[in-house]
Design a protein around this motif. Sequence first.
Motif: not given
Length: 519
Positions: A345-354
Amino acid sequence: MELYSARVLDAKLEAPAGRIAEAIDWAVEQNVDIINMSFGITKNVKELEEAVERAAEADILLVAASGNGETVAYPAAYDEVIAVGSVTAEGLVAEGSAGGEALELMAPGENIISSGIFGGVTGMSGTSMAAPHVAGAASILMELNPELPADYIRMLLNYSANLYGSPDEYGNGVLDLGYAVEINDKFKKLYEKHMDKAEKNEKEKEKQKEKFWGEVLKTIPENEKTVETFTGVEVVEGMWEAPGHQYLVNTGVIELKLNFTAEQMKVLSYACNYPDKKGSGLNDMDDNPYHGFLWQRKKTVVNEETKYFPLYNSNYIANYIFMTKLALENGKVEELNQGNMLQNDYSRIYEDFKEGKIGTLRWSSVFQKVGVPDTDENRKLFLYGIAIHLITDVYAHSTWYWSEKAQKWNRVTHNDKDRTLDADNTDRFPKRYVAAKEAANKVLMKAYYGQIGSLNDFINAPSAYSGYYIGNFAAYAKTADSLNYTNLKAYFKYGDLWFNILDKSKIDFQEHSILKEEE
């Protein structure tokens, strides 16, 4: 003309009488001409009564909702206040509108259209909707008669009202601004002739008042016109389909009486549906942390032994809490650590919002579509909107029910061919929709006050359930916030339907024994 607003009610739409009294005194200090009060209390409170008296002495016209009970509530029941009841579009007393001797005027109060939210309209009912009609009419009459006191406006409103029905039900009649304007000049001349004289000679006051009303009745006809009625005002309510997340936000803001601006509502409206929009980069369903999916099991036979593996690797509770934290950081995901989130989950959100992105787009591009400026405040609200989408999606995608026919637990899913079986059909397990609405309201409060989401935002929702469950609820709760889970453990009996992920290092996909309840 200037409009003042004094917020006195809290998140529960309640306020101590002392706070109301303070607001009235504040209004007196602002030299206002009219005070509208769309609230009430069943008993007289001396502190409130004295504040009303001070406002009346300051020559302020006081208007209040009569209440939605059997008798007129306070402050409407005070002599100094115009008590306003509610009528329907047919001119009949609305159901629940308070009546009695203290009732003074009636005004439209059922399915009153209010604009501004999402650029659309909504309808609300009650005497609180009726009172502002009187306050608004009074402001127009005051502009026509700036030199005359509030007492004159009150007399004119009462005399010009459409006279029909019993006084206990209709007071002096239904508000009629048109007729008030029509008779204003004649009414004013008689008032100045008699009542001004009365003010100069206190002993003659009652005598002059009798002369005034006697001459008014002789020279100005009472309003006995046929009441104007309206059709096509029934309010059509949306259901929990494509714009369903938006509908939950719409109704929640109204119910909670949150004072979001039109621009803020536009942001929330767009954001709560954004994860479903094509091209957003957030609308795919596999391993997606924005859509309220639980882990689903995939059955595989290895060496004649049945084993289960996760199909969707996502913890919706941890993701929801993280999205509210991200909102307070205005989308700067680099400022947050993983915490208790699953790595996937964290990896996906990080990539989407970085690096100032949101999915496949830049923030500036998204707000260009919304039609609002790209500001930190708007980014914050946008992310709360996504959090609303996530938490309400849980009830559409992660609800399980017991099938008597199949003798097993089934997940509620979308069914394009059979509308009655679709997850968005509010007639199917209606309590599930109620639960989603409760959860959405809690997130709206978090957005309004700028707070981080918590397990508590899910608590009331499961209690509304009967006969069906949110999958993996308890296990996800403990993983997301083990400390809070311990304090709230008793509430999580509705979850943990399919999987046990209490120990991340050793995932056990054995089914749990669930006591079946009747719908």
